[in-house]
Design an enzyme around this catalytic site. Sequence first.
Site, PDB file in Angstrom:
ATOM      1  N   ARG A  12       0.807  -1.208   0.000  1.00  0.00           N
ATOM      2  CA  ARG A  12       0.000   0.000   0.000  1.00  0.00           C
ATOM      3  C   ARG A  12       0.843   1.263   0.000  1.00  0.00           C
ATOM      4  O   ARG A  12       0.590   2.182  -0.788  1.00  0.00           O
ATOM      5  CB  ARG A  12      -0.942   0.019   1.227  1.00  0.00           C
ATOM      6  CG  ARG A  12      -2.220  -0.757   1.049  1.00  0.00           C
ATOM      7  CD  ARG A  12      -2.647  -1.409   2.334  1.00  0.00           C
ATOM      8  NE  ARG A  12      -1.653  -2.372   2.777  1.00  0.00           N
ATOM      9  CZ  ARG A  12      -1.601  -3.630   2.307  1.00  0.00           C
ATOM     10  NH1 ARG A  12      -2.471  -4.042   1.438  1.00  0.00           N
ATOM     11  NH2 ARG A  12      -0.661  -4.459   2.710  1.00  0.00           N
ATOM     12  N   ARG A  67      11.669   3.538   2.722  1.00  0.00           N
ATOM     13  CA  ARG A  67      11.319   2.663   3.836  1.00  0.00           C
ATOM     14  C   ARG A  67      12.540   1.803   4.158  1.00  0.00           C
ATOM     15  O   ARG A  67      13.192   1.278   3.254  1.00  0.00           O
ATOM     16  CB  ARG A  67      10.122   1.766   3.511  1.00  0.00           C
ATOM     17  CG  ARG A  67       9.907   0.662   4.552  1.00  0.00           C
ATOM     18  CD  ARG A  67       8.617  -0.079   4.363  1.00  0.00           C
ATOM     19  NE  ARG A  67       7.491   0.774   4.745  1.00  0.00           N
ATOM     20  CZ  ARG A  67       6.237   0.334   4.834  1.00  0.00           C
ATOM     21  NH1 ARG A  67       5.938  -0.925   4.558  1.00  0.00           N
ATOM     22  NH2 ARG A  67       5.270   1.148   5.189  1.00  0.00           N
TER      23      ARG A  67
END
Length: 306
Positions: free
Chosen positions: A53, A103
């Site tokens: 997502r 990330r």
Amino acid sequence: MSVRKESLISLEELTKDKILYLLEQAEKFEAEPNRRILEGVVVATLFFEPSTRTRLSFETAANRLGARVIGFSDAATTSSTKGESLKDTIMMVSNYADVIIMRHYLEGAARYASEVSPVPIINAGDGANQHPSQTMLDLYSIRKTQGRLDDLDITLVGDLKYGRTVHSMLTAMRHFSSRFRFIAPAELEMPQEYKEYCCANHIAYTESSEFSYDVINGSDIIYMTRVQKERFTNLMEYESVKDSFILRNQMLKNARPNLRILHPLPRVNEIDQDVDSNPAAYYFQQAKNGLYVREALICHSLGIDI
């Protein structure tokens, strides 16, 4: 186009006015998500840790804004497997991109990247530490469904020890006078540092290991989290807590009419699929809201306001 560097590493760095401003920008993007205002801009997405997502919504946001996207979703395909340092990776990618969305599995990696990078860094999650873009879409979802961020009863359920989304939420909610319930097994309770943070910032909270009907019926927001297998070094410990709390549709029969159930996704079995048809279920719309919020964050990192 002149670019000012404005990284987003933690919501603790944002004022109340800045948070509300970004939410207002997201609202404008929801009204008109396709705006070709980043023609010629290159956005790099560096995901050293798996994501669906977050990565896809950031990349969709960049595409809807007219930017080009480069990057990777599997660190195994990069030079980090050859021993390249994070600094060298960031410096190399910054030669090609105007903003880096990253990330990483290590806490503090995003902060370090922002200190060495000549272009803005947006933290898309660093270990069990922070996940500011998720929190911004959480705040957007709460305000959209409740009409406010103040004077709410917010219940956080599940993995509060490793859940970076709940940690980020607390840092943002220091600006708003809402009340929290921390519901977790003893092994996954909210870390002491965040409880101390709540006390220092006058954030009212209670904690319990019981996910009772009283808790459910007294909530405006229930924020469910999955127990994250990847954070455990002892699989026996994971097995002992993974099914601690499961929300089922029949548990919601006396809930407040305004209750909304949020989840950062992916879910495993902490929300039964029979909840999906309940009017209180909002987690899929919540994920959709991430597109508008991330459009706002990308633009803001580049100094572009609409």
